[in-house]
Design a protein around this motif. Structure first.
Motif, PDB file in Angstrom:
ATOM      1  N   PHE A 409     -13.386   0.722  67.429  1.00 54.69           N
ATOM      2  CA  PHE A 409     -12.200   1.457  67.863  1.00 54.69           C
ATOM      3  C   PHE A 409     -11.025   0.496  67.832  1.00 54.69           C
ATOM      4  CE2 PHE A 409      -9.021   2.561  70.998  1.00 54.69           C
ATOM      5  CZ  PHE A 409      -8.830   3.918  70.797  1.00 54.69           C
ATOM      6  N   VAL A 410      -9.903   0.936  67.257  1.00 54.39           N
ATOM      7  CA  VAL A 410      -8.679   0.128  67.211  1.00 54.39           C
ATOM      8  C   VAL A 410      -7.515   1.037  67.567  1.00 54.39           C
ATOM      9  CG1 VAL A 410      -7.152  -1.313  65.810  1.00 54.39           C
ATOM     10  CG2 VAL A 410      -9.630  -1.365  65.411  1.00 54.39           C
ATOM     11  N   GLY A 411      -6.656   0.588  68.486  1.00 52.66           N
ATOM     12  CA  GLY A 411      -5.495   1.382  68.851  1.00 52.66           C
ATOM     13  C   GLY A 411      -4.403   0.522  69.451  1.00 52.66           C
ATOM     14  N   PHE A 412      -3.184   1.078  69.492  1.00 52.19           N
ATOM     15  CA  PHE A 412      -2.058   0.324  70.028  1.00 52.19           C
ATOM     16  C   PHE A 412      -0.954   1.271  70.465  1.00 52.19           C
ATOM     17  CE2 PHE A 412      -1.390   0.821  65.495  1.00 52.19           C
ATOM     18  CZ  PHE A 412      -0.035   1.100  65.360  1.00 52.19           C
ATOM     19  N   SER A 413      -0.039   0.747  71.280  1.00 53.22           N
ATOM     20  CA  SER A 413       1.145   1.475  71.722  1.00 53.22           C
ATOM     21  C   SER A 413       2.356   0.588  71.511  1.00 53.22           C
ATOM     22  CB  SER A 413       1.025   1.858  73.202  1.00 53.22           C
ATOM     23  OG  SER A 413       2.254   2.407  73.670  1.00 53.22           O
ATOM     24  N   PRO A 414       3.195   0.878  70.529  1.00 53.20           N
ATOM     25  CA  PRO A 414       4.350   0.012  70.263  1.00 53.20           C
ATOM     26  C   PRO A 414       5.303  -0.092  71.445  1.00 53.20           C
ATOM     27  CG  PRO A 414       3.944   1.490  68.415  1.00 53.20           C
ATOM     28  CD  PRO A 414       3.075   1.958  69.542  1.00 53.20           C
ATOM     29  N   ARG A 415       5.570   1.015  72.131  1.00 55.74           N
ATOM     30  CA  ARG A 415       6.530   0.972  73.238  1.00 55.74           C
ATOM     31  C   ARG A 415       6.007   0.130  74.390  1.00 55.74           C
ATOM     32  NH1 ARG A 415       9.477   6.282  75.580  1.00 55.74           N
ATOM     33  NH2 ARG A 415      10.377   6.112  73.501  1.00 55.74           N
ATOM     34  N   ALA A 416       4.726   0.288  74.727  1.00 58.33           N
ATOM     35  CA  ALA A 416       4.140  -0.473  75.829  1.00 58.33           C
ATOM     36  C   ALA A 416       3.737  -1.873  75.423  1.00 58.33           C
ATOM     37  CB  ALA A 416       2.928   0.273  76.377  1.00 58.33           C
ATOM     38  N   GLN A 417       3.729  -2.156  74.112  1.00 59.97           N
ATOM     39  CA  GLN A 417       3.267  -3.450  73.597  1.00 59.97           C
ATOM     40  C   GLN A 417       1.846  -3.743  74.073  1.00 59.97           C
ATOM     41  OE1 GLN A 417       4.951  -6.050  71.360  1.00 59.97           O
ATOM     42  NE2 GLN A 417       5.411  -3.922  70.849  1.00 59.97           N
ATOM     43  N   VAL A 418       0.973  -2.775  73.823  1.00 63.55           N
ATOM     44  CA  VAL A 418      -0.432  -2.861  74.186  1.00 63.55           C
ATOM     45  C   VAL A 418      -1.271  -2.615  72.941  1.00 63.55           C
ATOM     46  CG1 VAL A 418      -2.291  -1.632  75.391  1.00 63.55           C
ATOM     47  CG2 VAL A 418      -0.216  -2.243  76.624  1.00 63.55           C
ATOM     48  N   GLY A 419      -2.323  -3.395  72.770  1.00 64.10           N
ATOM     49  CA  GLY A 419      -3.248  -3.192  71.669  1.00 64.10           C
ATOM     50  C   GLY A 419      -4.680  -3.406  72.129  1.00 64.10           C
ATOM     51  N   LEU A 420      -5.611  -2.702  71.512  1.00 57.67           N
ATOM     52  CA  LEU A 420      -7.029  -2.829  71.856  1.00 57.67           C
ATOM     53  C   LEU A 420      -7.862  -2.662  70.595  1.00 57.67           C
ATOM     54  CD1 LEU A 420      -9.343  -2.925  74.037  1.00 57.67           C
ATOM     55  CD2 LEU A 420      -9.261  -0.418  73.997  1.00 57.67           C
ATOM     56  N   ALA A 421      -8.796  -3.579  70.376  1.00 56.43           N
ATOM     57  CA  ALA A 421      -9.775  -3.448  69.303  1.00 56.43           C
ATOM     58  C   ALA A 421     -11.157  -3.721  69.881  1.00 56.43           C
ATOM     59  CB  ALA A 421      -9.481  -4.415  68.160  1.00 56.43           C
ATOM     60  N   VAL A 422     -12.098  -2.838  69.610  1.00 56.13           N
ATOM     61  CA  VAL A 422     -13.471  -2.976  70.087  1.00 56.13           C
ATOM     62  C   VAL A 422     -14.390  -2.891  68.886  1.00 56.13           C
ATOM     63  CG1 VAL A 422     -15.245  -2.071  71.612  1.00 56.13           C
ATOM     64  CG2 VAL A 422     -12.833  -1.811  72.231  1.00 56.13           C
ATOM     65  N   MET A 423     -15.216  -3.921  68.686  1.00 56.27           N
ATOM     66  CA  MET A 423     -16.162  -3.935  67.568  1.00 56.27           C
ATOM     67  C   MET A 423     -17.544  -4.230  68.124  1.00 56.27           C
ATOM     68  SD  MET A 423     -13.911  -5.933  64.690  1.00 56.27           S
ATOM     69  CE  MET A 423     -13.541  -7.299  65.780  1.00 56.27           C
ATOM     70  N   ALA A 424     -18.472  -3.313  67.909  1.00 51.95           N
ATOM     71  CA  ALA A 424     -19.829  -3.457  68.436  1.00 51.95           C
ATOM     72  C   ALA A 424     -20.829  -3.456  67.288  1.00 51.95           C
ATOM     73  CB  ALA A 424     -20.151  -2.328  69.416  1.00 51.95           C
ATOM     74  N   GLY A 425     -21.768  -4.391  67.346  1.00 47.52           N
ATOM     75  CA  GLY A 425     -22.797  -4.492  66.320  1.00 47.52           C
ATOM     76  C   GLY A 425     -23.958  -3.575  66.601  1.00 47.52           C
ATOM     77  N   THR A 426     -23.663  -2.352  66.969  1.00 46.31           N
ATOM     78  CA  THR A 426     -24.692  -1.360  67.253  1.00 46.31           C
ATOM     79  C   THR A 426     -24.052   0.008  67.208  1.00 46.31           C
ATOM     80  OG1 THR A 426     -26.377  -0.637  68.836  1.00 46.31           O
ATOM     81  CG2 THR A 426     -24.310  -1.418  69.738  1.00 46.31           C
ATOM     82  N   LEU A 427     -24.855   1.011  66.970  1.00 46.50           N
ATOM     83  CA  LEU A 427     -24.402   2.388  67.089  1.00 46.50           C
ATOM     84  C   LEU A 427     -24.968   2.927  68.390  1.00 46.50           C
ATOM     85  CD1 LEU A 427     -22.905   4.686  65.521  1.00 46.50           C
ATOM     86  CD2 LEU A 427     -25.172   5.525  64.935  1.00 46.50           C
ATOM     87  N   PRO A 428     -24.164   2.969  69.459  1.00 46.97           N
ATOM     88  CA  PRO A 428     -24.681   3.444  70.744  1.00 46.97           C
ATOM     89  C   PRO A 428     -25.255   4.845  70.626  1.00 46.97           C
ATOM     90  CG  PRO A 428     -22.525   2.431  71.012  1.00 46.97           C
ATOM     91  CD  PRO A 428     -22.763   2.561  69.538  1.00 46.97           C
ATOM     92  N   LEU A 429     -26.292   5.132  71.404  1.00 48.54           N
ATOM     93  CA  LEU A 429     -26.913   6.453  71.353  1.00 48.54           C
ATOM     94  C   LEU A 429     -25.898   7.547  71.673  1.00 48.54           C
ATOM     95  CD1 LEU A 429     -30.374   5.746  73.029  1.00 48.54           C
ATOM     96  CD2 LEU A 429     -29.824   5.942  70.601  1.00 48.54           C
ATOM     97  N   ARG A 430     -24.922   7.233  72.489  1.00 48.94           N
ATOM     98  CA  ARG A 430     -23.852   8.184  72.795  1.00 48.94           C
ATOM     99  C   ARG A 430     -22.540   7.593  72.281  1.00 48.94           C
ATOM    100  NH1 ARG A 430     -24.248  10.651  78.700  1.00 48.94           N
ATOM    101  NH2 ARG A 430     -22.803  12.072  77.645  1.00 48.94           N
ATOM    102  N   SER A 431     -22.447   7.501  70.966  1.00 47.63           N
ATOM    103  CA  SER A 431     -21.314   6.801  70.370  1.00 47.63           C
ATOM    104  C   SER A 431     -19.997   7.509  70.613  1.00 47.63           C
ATOM    105  CB  SER A 431     -21.539   6.619  68.861  1.00 47.63           C
ATOM    106  OG  SER A 431     -21.822   7.860  68.243  1.00 47.63           O
TER     107      SER A 431
END
Length: 454
Positions: A409-431
């Protein structure tokens, strides 16, 4: 550019990415996005951030490791947990490569905007212009499919190419797309149905975005990988982002079992990229502030800066909910206050079945969604419409992806100057819940940045 990787620590300087001491697996950097930075010793996240991130690491723990990138104003944090390869007990580091799945589409959208800024292609160019005459989909050409239609999932093309599912069968549980190459795709296109009028409705299509990558490569006379390296990855300093193998790839796990490396030779522009936490930090910084990443002194550097602003502009909208479609990204508003009658958490998740009419068999839907890159449908639907110009509101721009062994998952907010990237080496059962959780964390970070400081 020199880079020194550390387990969970990364920071930026004028000369590129450098690393500090390896600590407990987390590093934080404070400084101006466009200027020098000051290194903060590697520490665990603060209690509030740790509480937010803990569910993501917990969901990834049964099968493989994970890396999380957080940007909050001038703060930079890269947190790594677990093992990239359980057989060798190799820890996840800031330079461990994860499959991005459908987050690849955001790179393809950026490549389109960059080539438009150069004047090499136009958004309203018909796809026929960059295809052999024998490979054009059969449909009435009064309103042709354009490059913009492909980038915004409004082409009317199905989710997957015709003939792909039979080709997957011999490799169903290993590498289902490995034998479906560009030649197969070109032969399938004339038999591909087009639903409705191009531009009239959003229908998610891995085929459409993958075809866009192929057409841009045809227009430039280069392979997709080479074109992306020359126009996007190279200028942004993304030294470990590519479709091919890298120096330290994480192993993917599905239900606790290791799965083969993901390959998508026919449609690399849809879901074939791999990247690292270090590179995703730079990628997010470039989208948050156009001058955050120094670009090479070239006459065409302005085209990439223009493209970085263009990709987050909404171009189409879903009939249901408030999700709007940008060039490879999804776009939503974050209201200034919770909606009446709804909790302040993330938006509702749309039912998957309503968005998968092209594939009747449930197992085929599940495997196709995992392999092709994205979760079935839009991971976060519902909520209110409107944009960031709403009084007191912010925008969030995001995308999620999943292959057979990775979730991103990758996302950001230009106005708030917030960014988040999540990379997992698995496919969770409840992805889907995993992605929803990541979206909720991004939204929480945006709301916290909006809150007044005493």
């Amino acid at each position: 550019m020199e880079r020194g990787p550390v387990n969970g620590l990364t920071h930026e300087s004028a000369g590129g990415l450098a690393a500090g001491a390896a600590g407990a697996g987390v590093g934080a950097v404070v400084g101006s996005p466009a200027g020098p930075v000051v290194t903060v010793p590697a520490t665990e996240p603060g209690p509030e951030l740790d509480r937010l991130l803990r569910p993501l690491f917990r969901a990834a723990a049964p099968g493989g490791g994970a890396a999380v990138v957080v940007i909050r104003g001038d703060e930079r944090i890269v947190a790594c947990r677990g093992q990239s390869d359980r057989s060798s007990e190799r820890p996840v580091r800031a330079d461990t490569r994860f499959a991005l799945g459908s987050v690849t589409k955001t790179f393809t959208g950026l490549l389109l905007a960059e080539m438009v800024a150069r004047g090499e292609v136009r958004y309203d160019d018909p796809i026929d212009r960059y295809l052999p005459a024998h490979a054009v989909p059969g449909y009435p050409h009064e309103r042709p499919i354009t490059l913009l239609h492909l980038a915004t999932h409004t082409s009317g093309l199905p989710r997957l190419p015709v003939g792909l599912l039979p080709a997957m069968a011999p490799r169903w549980f290993t590498s289902p797309y490995a034998t479906f190459g560009p030649a197969h795709l070109l032969r399938a296109l004339p038999r591909t149905p087009v639903r409705g009028t191009p531009g009239a409705q959003v229908r998610y299509s891995n085929l459409g975005c993958g075809l866009l990558g192929l057409l841009l490569a045809n227009a430039a006379g280069q392979r997709y990988d080479d074109l992306l390296e020359a126009r996007v990855c190279g200028p942004l300093g993304l030294v470990d982002t590519s479709c091919g193998p890298g120096r330290e790839d994480a192993a993917g796990y599905r239900r606790g079992r290791r799965v083969p490396s993901f390959r998508l030779p026919a449609l690399p522009g849809a879901a074939a990229l791999r990247s690292t936490a270090d590179d995703m930090l730079r990628y997010l910084q470039a989208h948050l502030a156009l001058d955050a990443v120094p670009l090479p002194e070239r006459t065409d550097a302005g085209a990439l800066r223009t493209a970085l602003g263009e990709v987050r502009r909404p171009r189409a909208g879903r009939r249901r909910g408030g999700t709007r479609i940008c060039l490879g990204w999804n776009h939503r508003s974050v209201p200034a206050a919770p909606e009446p009658g709804r909790p302040a958490g993330g938006p509702d998740v749309e039912p998957a079945a309503a968005l998968t009419e092209e594939v009747a068999e449930r197992l085929a839907v599940e495997l196709a969604a995992e392999s092709a890159g994205d979760l079935v449908g839009d991971p976060v639907g519902g909520g209110t419409g409107g944009g960031a110009d709403r009084e007191g509101g912010d925008e969030v721009v995001y995308h999620a992806g999943a292959t057979r062994g990775f979730t991103t998952f990758v996302g950001f907010s230009p106005r708030a100057q917030v960014g988040l990237a999540v990379m997992a080496g698995t496919l969770p059962l409840r992805s889907r819940g995993f992605v929803q959780n990541a979206y909720d964390i991004l939204r929480t970070l945006v709301v916290e940045r909006r809150a007044p400081v005493d």
